[in-house]
Design a protein around this motif. Structure first.
Motif, PDB file in Angstrom:
ATOM      1  N   VAL A 230      28.653  -9.436  55.773  1.00 44.51           N
ATOM      2  CA  VAL A 230      27.892  -8.237  55.424  1.00 44.51           C
ATOM      3  C   VAL A 230      26.427  -8.585  55.170  1.00 44.51           C
ATOM      4  CG1 VAL A 230      27.664  -6.358  53.786  1.00 44.51           C
ATOM      5  CG2 VAL A 230      29.903  -7.116  54.483  1.00 44.51           C
TER       6      VAL A 230
ATOM      7  N   GLY B  87      24.764  -8.955  58.305  1.00 40.01           N
ATOM      8  CA  GLY B  87      24.750  -7.724  59.101  1.00 40.01           C
ATOM      9  C   GLY B  87      26.030  -7.660  59.909  1.00 40.01           C
ATOM     10  N   ILE B  88      27.029  -6.976  59.367  1.00 41.20           N
ATOM     11  CA  ILE B  88      28.341  -7.018  60.003  1.00 41.20           C
ATOM     12  C   ILE B  88      28.255  -6.364  61.380  1.00 41.20           C
ATOM     13  CG2 ILE B  88      29.206  -4.900  58.931  1.00 41.20           C
ATOM     14  CD1 ILE B  88      31.884  -6.507  58.569  1.00 41.20           C
TER      15      ILE B  88
ATOM     16  N   PRO C 277      20.965  -2.014  53.587  1.00 41.37           N
ATOM     17  CA  PRO C 277      22.419  -1.848  53.630  1.00 41.37           C
ATOM     18  C   PRO C 277      23.055  -2.425  54.888  1.00 41.37           C
ATOM     19  CG  PRO C 277      21.327   0.204  53.080  1.00 41.37           C
ATOM     20  CD  PRO C 277      20.260  -0.760  53.443  1.00 41.37           C
ATOM     21  N   THR C 278      22.297  -2.523  55.954  1.00 39.34           N
ATOM     22  CA  THR C 278      22.927  -2.983  57.189  1.00 39.34           C
ATOM     23  C   THR C 278      22.857  -4.493  57.327  1.00 39.34           C
ATOM     24  OG1 THR C 278      20.837  -2.488  58.213  1.00 39.34           O
ATOM     25  CG2 THR C 278      22.587  -0.877  58.466  1.00 39.34           C
TER      26      THR C 278
ATOM     27  N   LYS D 143      22.640   6.427  50.277  1.00 40.50           N
ATOM     28  CA  LYS D 143      22.156   5.874  51.537  1.00 40.50           C
ATOM     29  C   LYS D 143      23.277   5.586  52.508  1.00 40.50           C
ATOM     30  CE  LYS D 143      18.048   3.205  50.307  1.00 40.50           C
ATOM     31  NZ  LYS D 143      17.652   1.803  50.194  1.00 40.50           N
ATOM     32  N   THR D 144      24.411   5.125  51.982  1.00 43.21           N
ATOM     33  CA  THR D 144      25.439   4.654  52.891  1.00 43.21           C
ATOM     34  C   THR D 144      26.711   5.427  52.639  1.00 43.21           C
ATOM     35  OG1 THR D 144      26.046   3.043  51.252  1.00 43.21           O
ATOM     36  CG2 THR D 144      24.627   2.295  53.012  1.00 43.21           C
TER      37      THR D 144
ATOM     38  N   TYR E 108      30.430   0.986  54.535  1.00 42.29           N
ATOM     39  CA  TYR E 108      29.517   0.284  53.650  1.00 42.29           C
ATOM     40  C   TYR E 108      29.759   0.661  52.202  1.00 42.29           C
ATOM     41  CZ  TYR E 108      26.994  -2.240  57.120  1.00 42.29           C
ATOM     42  OH  TYR E 108      26.683  -3.131  58.089  1.00 42.29           O
TER      43      TYR E 108
ATOM     44  N   ILE F 113      32.461  -1.370  50.950  1.00 44.95           N
ATOM     45  CA  ILE F 113      32.020  -2.709  50.579  1.00 44.95           C
ATOM     46  C   ILE F 113      31.349  -2.682  49.210  1.00 44.95           C
ATOM     47  CG2 ILE F 113      30.533  -4.618  51.224  1.00 44.95           C
ATOM     48  CD1 ILE F 113      30.808  -3.667  54.123  1.00 44.95           C
TER      49      ILE F 113
END
Ligand SMILES: Nc1ncnc2c1ncn2[C@@H]1O[C@H](COP(=O)(O)OP(=O)(O)OP(=O)(O)O)[C@@H](O)[C@H]1O
Ligand SMILES: [Mg+2]
Lengths: 316, 255, 459
Positions: A247, A250-251, A304-305, C234-235, C239, C242
């Motif tokens: 993660v 960056g999955i 987040p990415t 945001k997600t 995500y 997670i």
């Protein structure tokens, strides 16, 4: 901090990081193709280690030792674990391919816990040791002199790093040079690109579930040669760290998994290493996990990415 | 003062310039149209106004208030209601719930009220329900109030979407291709409905259309954009004869 | 003849809920008087704890391989059949006979009362029957309270995963916060403890402050819930899953690193708190508070999601962007949903800690979170009565299957996978119990017209 100490920790970090990277690749490959967080992957790593244990016991039992014992253990556990991975996909994930994503994620969690408890029921909770596959001398620490300081390492660590790097190179060749590999990468960028490339989706998914689990199995066997920790919960302990690595990187992105693995390896090793200095002694080794998760949370809040991930925008 | 004032509105998606230097003064009570070929940037303009995207440049004022930087629900609460090009109702909810939820901004009770069912809560909820049913009544949809939206035919879903937009108590209504997927008979009915809504609810209306034919009849003023650029502006007759418009639409569908 | 089952069904369907509850109360009464004798008489060796399931399964021989399992099967089966006889005699017959006899009087009685009083009488009857049932075998009472804790966990998680359609899998983290905060507080205030020393307050306070301390634990958990709420702007989807998992892990690791509250070894002393409370007034405090906790949770979550404000949560699930564009303040709504949800997880944690008397960080891992997920999906997303049912069934099953040891867990996860394959919508399929049986028919609400309420609901 002395130079030798630094290099010694660096070696540890690269070794731990390469194990993380190998497992993280499995998370990332599946995510790239199926957009599924394969929560079972950590336990596939555990299964790989157990399979390695049984294969190794068998081989040592019939008197096959270094180097073939090691090579065959690695190879067979990779093959058998790949079969397990493909089987899981067939039985549990494929029927859900058109179902809401949530159900698949829940299924993946369930499959992971199922593997874990089957292992617990069948093999018990006690830790197992891989039978000796390597010559004694590989495990003993060797000291070399750097500017008056001693740097100690084992050849095993070097071997683990070399094999990991080799496997990552092989993976790169597969995804860059073969048609299925290219299709795999293409899907991770654009879901709709693949039918255009003329490779059946089922085959790509199958290949993904061969690559990921076999890398995890290799990581499992190598991890078990380094630490005496084959037990049903190892997937939870190590697998989750690798998941964080994926993660953070960056999955879905292959480079991301590798970079994430090494970053996490570094951070964890150095947190523990710094704790050896009196001034920083509050950094006990129990902080290792905490640091990993804090790193994850920071990444998720800031980007987040992950480091290499690209945001998918939702269209209005 | 114009109700809606847009100056030098520009928006990029990465390297793609979706809207370029768009300007508009919309007076209260007007009914205007925005047309342009596929991908011209029409929907993007609505998304910029309603706050779904933040514009790269330019400013948008509604009733004198700056809208840039406000969150979409705040903009809606200021009095801009909209529908979507592809229907975006809350599919697994009833028609009534769809309308009720659109009155979210008008709720004054707090969570505690809703949990304890205080008098204030009951009064407000009653009012919301009453208003929702009245709105549905006006559109002859009251008998469908408890129907799950997903089970309605396409045409009725479009209507429910308009009702939902009205439930937000708009002063300006943005309709994004309301006639999409309708046959000529349905389109005629829709146009009548729009004119009627405008009078009944005292609204300013802005319609996006892809097919020029649809809005020629009802709009007083039309703007034409292509590749994000404004290429023409004027009354329906002026637009119909504008050579640049003709060129943009050439091969598309003509008139 | 074919008419008979239908007529029986209709007859049973007309019996009001209260009559069934009274039937169950009668059965538990009969069991406490006759249970032991009957159990000895038919060869069960006493009162079977969970309808005989646990006791029959405990006759399985698990440690001698497959042969051992097979050889022990007959004795399992025999015990099971005997237990079935016991169940019919003690539970099934009395429940239906009493319920059948009381059907008319109860319906008449209920119709003379205001609705709130009717509800109250139902609750009291339920509480009394649980108490007598649990009082007979101490272990049962524990399970009843576990069921309560799990109902709170499941309904509160359902708010996020079912109603809001997000995917939170770290619910146990919030539970941990509530458990630790309230335990530390009660142990510090009311007991003699190695770390915290002598009790700070006099014993009398324990009875008054206990519920308040539970609420404090809930508030602490709710604040932690913000850790999840903010990233959720945001997600979403994967995500957010997670994020929630890492919050779960962070909370666990953080507790492990606080030596003062026992670190990885855990924390205890809550039994002492209970003794203090019982020394003031000897009533089943925990059962009472668990019962009330469940009621409050159900009422709060039900009222919230059925208000227009709370329906914003469902709009987010259906289409978040449309919700925001149609005036729903999605951020505010998410914060609300996550704080309410984690608040109740915290309450559940506080109750759990005091029921168990001992907690350690290992109790609140991803396993526990996943168990809550299983219960949510088993009951059906977006169904409160589904959550209640599944929490009850699941917890009872877990206790009844305890003799299977690790294989019990294997069964759970297998169940979860099969559920996802074959019945994704869960037991209730997103519906509420009241969609199948009306409140009038249950006798919880007065019929609108006098006779109509008696007619079976149209299918
Ligand atoms: N979220 C987005 N990200 C990237 N590009 C976008 C996004 N939304 C729109 N675009 C691009 O911006 C351009 C304008 O799109 P827009 O949807 O505004 O067109 P339109 O005029 O509404 O077209 P249509 O008649 O098809 O509805 C198109 O090229 C589209 O592909
Ligand atoms: Mg458009």
């Amino acid at each position: 901090m002395t130079l030798a100490f630094f290099f010694q920790q660096l070696l540890n970090a690269v070794q731990l990081g390469s194990i993380y990277a190998l497992i993280a690749l499995g998370y990332t490959l599946v995510y790239g193709v199926l957009r599924l967080i394969n929560f079972a992957h950590g336990d596939i790593f555990m299964a790989g280690a157990f399979i390695g244990y049984f294969v190794a016991t068998l081989l040592v039992g019939v008197g096959i030792g270094w180097p073939w014992g090691f090579i065959l253990t690695l190879l067979f556990s990779m093959i058998l674990t790949a079969l397990l991975g493909v089987g899981i996909e067939r039985v549990a994930y494929r029927p859900l391919r058109t179902a809401p994503r949530l159900s698949v994620v829940v299924t993946a969690l369930g499959v992971g816990l199922l593997l874990e408890h089957i292992a617990l029921g069948a093999f018990g909770a006690s830790r197992r040791n891989l039978p000796p596959l390597l010559p004694e001398t590989w495990m003993q620490s060797v000291e070399i002199n750097i500017m008056g300081e001693y740097l100690s390492f084992t050849w095993l660590k070097v071997l683990i790093i070399v094999i990991s790097l080799l496997l990552m190179i092989i993976l790169q060749v597969i995804v860059r040079r073969t048609k299925a590999g290219m299709a795999m990468r293409a899907i991770s960028y654009d879901k709709f690109a693949v039918p255009l490339m003329g490779v059946p989706m089922d085959r790509i998914i199958a290949i993904t579930f061969i690559l990921g689990p076999s890398l995890a199995a290799a990581a499992g066997v190598m991890y078990a040669t380094q630490y005496p920790v084959i037990e049903p919960y190892m997937g939870l302990l190590v697998g989750w760290q690798a998941f964080i690595a994926a993660v953070v990187g960056g999955i879905g992105d292959i480079r991301g998994a590798m970079v994430g693995g090494f970053i996490l390896g570094f951070v964890q090793i150095f947190v523990v290493a710094l704790g050896q200095f009196p001034a920083l002694s509050f950094l006990s080794s129990t902080y290792r996990d905490l640091v990993a998760y804090a790193l994850l949370l920071i990444i998720l809040v800031v980007k987040p990415t992950g480091i290499f991930g690209v945001a998918t925008r939702q269209k209005v | 003062m114009p109700l809606l004032q847009i100056n030098h509105l520009t928006h990029f998606f990465g390297g793609l310039r979706a809207v370029h230097d768009f300007n508009l003064d919309l007076e209260k009570g007007e009914l205007i149209g925005l047309i342009g070929p596929n991908g011209a940037g029409k929907t993007t303009i609505f998304n910029l106004i309603t706050g779904a995207y933040r514009p790269t440049q330019g400013d948008i004022r509604f009733n004198g208030h700056n809208l840039i930087g406000l969150r979409p629900h705040q903009i809606t609460a200021k009095g801009i209601g909209r529908t979507f090009q592809t229907i975006r109702l809350w599919n697994n909810l009833s028609v009534l719930d769809n309308i009720r939820i659109a009155q979210f901004a008008q709720i004054k009770y707090g969570v505690v009220d809703s949990i304890l069912h205080t008098k204030r809560y009951r009064e407000e909820e009653k009012e919301i329900e009453k208003r929702s049913l009245e709105l549905l009544e006006v559109f002859n949809l009251r008998h469908l109030a408890n129907e799950v939206v997903a089970n309605l035919p396409y045409g009725q879903q479009r209507e429910v979407e308009i009702v939902r937009a009205l439930a937000t108590k708009p002063r300006l209504l943005l309709l994004d291709e309301p006639a999409a997927g309708m046959n000529p008979g349905e389109i005629d009915a829709l146009l009548k409905l729009i004119q009627w809504i405008r009078r009944e609810f005292d609204l300013t209306i802005w319609i996006i259309e892809h097919q020029m034919r649809v809005i020629m009849g009802i709009c007083e003023r039309i703007k034409v954009i292509d590749f994000g650029e404004t290429i023409a502006e004027g009354t329906p007759t002026e637009i119909q004869t504008n050579p640049r418009v003709l060129k943009a639409y050439l091969g598309e569908e003509g008139f | 003849m074919a008419q008979l089952p239908r007529r029986i069904r209709e007859f049973l369907g007309r019996i009001p809920l209260l009559a069934y509850l009274l039937g169950f109360l009668a059965a538990t009464g009969i069991e406490s008087i006759l249970g032991k004798t009957l159990g000895l008489l038919i060869g069960l060796g006493g009162v079977p704890a969970f309808f005989g399931i646990t006791d029959s399964l405990s006759r399985l021989v698990l440690d001698k391989g497959l042969g051992g399992v097979l050889l022990s099967l007959p004795s399992v089966f025999i015990y099971f059949v005997l237990a079935l006889v016991y169940d019919v005699l003690i539970y099934i017959l009395p429940v239906f006979i009493v319920a059948g006899l009381l059907s008319r009087p109860v319906r008449w009685f209920v119709s003379t009362l205001p609705e709130w009083l009717t509800g109250f009488i139902h609750m009291v009857t339920l509480f009394l029957s649980l108490w007598t049932w649990g009082g007979l075998v101490e272990y049962r009472l524990l399970v009843v309270m576990y069921i309560g804790v799990n109902i709170i966990m499941t309904t509160s998680l359902n708010l996020i995963n079912g109603y809001m359609g997000e995917f939170s899998c770290g619910h146990a983290g919030f539970m941990a916060v509530g458990a630790y905060v309230s335990s530390v507080l009660t142990v510090w205030l009311f007991t003699q403890d190695d770390v915290f020393g002598a009790p700070v307050l006099r014993a009398g306070w324990s009875v008054i402050l206990f519920p308040l301390i539970l609420v404090v634990g809930g508030i602490a958990a709710a604040i932690m819930g913000l850790l999840v709420a903010f990233p959720s702007f945001k997600t979403r989807g994967d995500y957010l899953a997670i994020v929630t998992i890492s919050v779960n892990f962070i909370i666990k690791s953080a507790i492990e690193n606080i030596e003062k509250i026992g670190g990885p070894r855990g924390f205890m002393g809550m039994k002492g708190v209970l003794r203090t409370m019982e020394s003031v007034l000897n009533v089943p405090w925990l059962l009472i508070w668990t019962f009330i906790g469940v009621l409050v949770t159900l009422v709060v979550i039900h009222n919230f999601v059925s208000s227009t404000k709370g329906k914003g949560v469902v709009a987010i699930r259906e289409d978040e962007i449309a919700a925001e564009l149609m005036s729903v303040n999605t951020r505010h709504t998410k914060i609300l949903a996550f704080t309410i949800s984690s608040f109740f997880a915290g309450i559940a944690g506080g109750l759990f800690a005091h029921v168990l008397g001992y907690i350690n960080p290992g109790t609140f891992t991803i396993f526990k979170s996943t168990e809550s997920l299983v219960m949510v999906y088993l009951g059906g997303m977006g169904s409160i009565s589904g959550s209640v049912l599944s929490a009850g069934i699941f917890t009872l099953a877990m206790e009844a299957l305890r003799p299977l040891e690790v294989w019990k867990k294997v069964l759970i996860w297998l169940l979860l996978i099969l559920l996802m394959m074959f019945r994704r919508e869960g037991i209730m399929g997103g519906k509420e119990l009241t969609d199948f049986v009306s409140l009038e028919r249950l006798g919880l609400r007065r019929p609108v017209k006098e006779v109509k309420g008696y007619a079976p609901a149209a299918d």
